[in-house]
Design a protein around this motif. Structure first.
Motif, short mmCIF file in Angstrom:
data_model
loop_
_atom_site.label_atom_id
_atom_site.label_comp_id
_atom_site.label_asym_id
_atom_site.label_seq_id
_atom_site.Cartn_x
_atom_site.Cartn_y
_atom_site.Cartn_z
N THR B 159 -5.52 -7.47 -6.90
CA THR B 159 -5.15 -7.03 -8.11
C THR B 159 -4.06 -7.97 -8.80
N MET B 208 -12.58 2.17 -11.96
CA MET B 208 -11.74 0.93 -11.55
C MET B 208 -11.20 0.19 -12.70
N ARG B 221 -4.67 -1.64 -15.35
CA ARG B 221 -4.48 -0.85 -14.29
C ARG B 221 -4.66 -1.71 -12.96
N ALA B 222 -4.82 -3.06 -12.99
CA ALA B 222 -4.42 -3.83 -11.99
C ALA B 222 -2.99 -4.05 -11.75
N TRP B 225 -1.55 -0.72 -10.04
CA TRP B 225 -1.68 -0.78 -8.78
C TRP B 225 -1.01 -1.86 -8.18
N HIS B 226 -0.82 -3.15 -8.75
CA HIS B 226 -0.25 -4.28 -8.17
C HIS B 226 1.36 -4.31 -7.98
N ALA B 229 1.93 1.22 -7.17
CA ALA B 229 1.28 2.03 -6.45
C ALA B 229 1.00 1.13 -5.06
N LEU B 230 0.28 0.16 -5.00
CA LEU B 230 0.11 -0.48 -3.80
C LEU B 230 1.22 -0.92 -2.91
#
Ligand code: HEM
Lengths: 300, 255
Positions: B159, B208, B221-222, B225-226, B229-230
């Motif tokens: 990501t 996605m 989004r990336a 997430w990056h 979230a991740l």
């Protein structure tokens, strides 16, 4: 060779070179430790004596302060220095601004996915890009549950768990690390194979006429009903075959009864998946087989 | 001046005691207290099997993976000060980092090389855990947690790859996410897409990317997430992982 140097020295590829060196070193370390241990065991030493060597009478537990804390501290400092040197020596790449209209050739995924991208040569995306990655992750997760061997917990050995180690080394070193290296270093424009001394010619084409399995061996069109049936039969036989093969041998039967039916089925299926890859690679590279099973909905 | 007396004066004083809660003399009691009364150190047990100290046994790879995760968190947070996840400015932000921000290039390099290093160290950590047979009972579950961490680590790196909004990241992520098109049932080019009515505008790849192509929504989004979230998910699993290392009896050793 200039081309090879160019690829190796691309800042984003330097880590792969580093990884290859480290994997090589640690493989040597693990196997030579295992050899030492196995030798000591063969001489009649206990597990503990063999693993601890001449330190067998040292205390088994030590206090975290200062022994572990100081080690962590040193490791952190060493890693920090290493990262600073690396970051001063090499700049992170930044290419032109993203442009959907200009497709680079080759277009490559990030380096740690190049093993998977390499599999795309042999399987369609729904297998190489979706099924196999999931099988790999699930396969890794079930390892502790399908390995019934209580020996070799907490020390290096080869003799006490030859099967587990062989399978893992094959999967990790060949099917993952080697394919990653191939995808990085030998795959040029059009994902065509280039030897290190060859120039990456964007106009290179490889004249390859592929045939499907049933055409090659039976002269029956793979798209026909019979052809499709033959393809299905091959796949349908492959999984039970791989599961049945070990049972021919006494050792295999012992293993199976030790594992029980559920473990053995899971193990056999995963093994069949794992071996399908080199088999398909062989069929593709030497016999130019593209698909084994053709259906109106998907091809294998 | 008598430094020992001064040291005593300080370490017996109220201020010191309120912070440290224990003496500094090196004796078995303080060795234990130093670890137990410190929130960071108490991630550790008080005593560990000696094998946990051996580089030959651990390759130090789990610890280095964790350290790299920390380095990435710190450098990543600093990068966030300079980065906007929009198509308009993302690429310019990276250029700005490289040319105008003091030590910006160094910062960017550190983040990128630590990310690569973490991928390598997490693979090697798995490799060593396998080779020492440390996944065997009672550590099976921690191996499973480990595999999740391995997958998450690669997703984190993936990501992050898009965020520079350059050709390299854009095409790498395009190639990667194109795979999702081929998902059986859920991707529009996958087997049986007709059955579910998957199209480029409603399939799993669309979910996605937040669109049918890698564009502004995918960048956002990336980024989320990056950066959010991740890392949170990874931090949670690392907590479970470390907890389990302790509960499973510490690092493995020959019995
Ligand atoms: C973000 C990723 C990870 C971090 C930060 C991490 C960290 C650690 C640390 C610090 C240890 C202590 C011992 C050592 O350093 O070797 C450990 C042990 C362990 N890790 Fe990981 N790990 C990660 C991923 C993994 C992966 C990918 C696996 C396996 C697939 C794994 C399986 C294990 C197991 C089974 C142990 C116990 C080993 C023993 O008792 O000898 N971990 N991990």
């Amino acid at each position: 060779m200039d081309q090879f140097w160019l690829i190796i020295s691309k800042p984003d590829n330097v880590p792969i070179v580093l990884m290859l060196l480290l994997v090589g070193f640690f493989t040597w370390l693990a196997l030579s430790e295992a050899r030492k241990f196995d030798k000591a065991r063969a001489e009649g030493k206990t597990v503990k004596e063999a693993a601890y060597g001449d330190e067998a009478d040292y205390p088994e537990r030590v206090t975290v302060w200062p022994f572990l804390v100081r080690e962590e501290f040193l490791a952190a400092i060493a890693m920090t220095i290493f990262l600073f040197i690396w970051s001063m020596a090499l700049d992170a790449p930044l290419e032109e601004m993203a442009n959907p209209n200009v497709t680079p050739n080759p277009s490559k995924a990030p380096w740690y996915f190049l093993g998977l991208q390499e599999i795309l040569v042999y399987f369609d995306p729904w297998i190489a890009g979706v099924i196999l990655p999931n099988v790999i992750v699930v396969g890794l997760m079930v390892i502790p549950y399908i390995d019934p061997n209580p020996k070799g917990s907490g020390y290096y050995t080869f003799r006490e768990r030859p099967l587990a180690i062989t399978i893992f080394l094959f999967g990790f070193l060949i099917l993952w690390v080697l394919l990653t290296a191939i995808g990085t270093f030998t795959r040029g424009p059009g994902w065509i194979w280039f030897w290190p001394w060859q120039y990456w010619d964007t106009h290179a084409v490889v004249a390859e006429t592929n045939v499907d399995f049933s055409d090659l061996f039976f002269g029956i069109s793979s798209g026909s009903f019979t052809g499709s049936l033959i393809g299905f039969a091959v796949i349908a036989i492959w999984f039970p075959l791989i599961m049945a093969l070990p049972l021919i041998f006494r050792k295999g039967r012992e293993l199976a009864s030790e594992m029980g039916i559920v473990r053995y089925l899971v193990f056999g299926n995963l093994l069949a998946f794992m071996l399908a890859l080199p088999l398909k690679m062989f069929l593709r590279i030497f016999l130019h087989v593209k698909y084994i099973w053709v259906t109106p909905w998907f091809n294998v | 001046m008598d430094t020992d007396a001064l040291k005593k004066e300080i370490t017996k004083g109220q201020l010191w005691r309120s912070v440290m809660r224990h003496d500094v003399e090196d004796n078995p009691r303080t060795r234990v207290l130093k670890v137990m009364s410190n929130v960071f150190l108490h991630l550790h047990p008080v005593r560990i099997p000696r094998f946990g100290l051996y580089l030959k046994h651990t390759w130090c790879m789990g610890g280095l993976t964790f350290f790299l995760f920390l380095v990435l968190t710190v450098t990543g947070t600093l990068l966030m000060f300079y980065y906007h996840p929009t198509k308009e400015v993302a690429y310019a932000d990276i250029k700005y980092l490289e040319f105008d921000v003091p030590f910006g290039m160094l910062l960017r390099n550190m983040h990128r090389w630590s990310a690569h290093a973490m991928i390598i160290s997490v693979w090697l950590h798995m490799y060593r855990v396998f080779m020492t047979g440390s996944y065997k009972p009672p550590r099976e579950f921690n191996w499973v947690v480990g595999v999740l961490l391995l997958t998450l680590t690669m997703l984190l790196s993936f990501t992050g790859y898009l965020l520079t909004d350059d050709q390299l990241g854009f095409w790498a992520v395009t190639v990667g996410t194109n795979m999702a098109r081929a998902t059986p049932l859920l991707g529009h080019e996958g087997p049986f897409a007709e059955l579910t009515g998957a199209s480029p505008y409603n399939d799993i790849r669309f979910a996605m990317l937040g669109g049918s192509v890698v564009a502004g929504n995918a960048l956002l989004r990336a980024y989320i997430w990056h950066c959010i979230a991740l890392p949170l998910i990874v931090a949670m699993f690392i907590a479970v992982h470390f907890w389990r290392v302790r509960k499973d009896g510490g690092i493995s050793a020959p019995q």
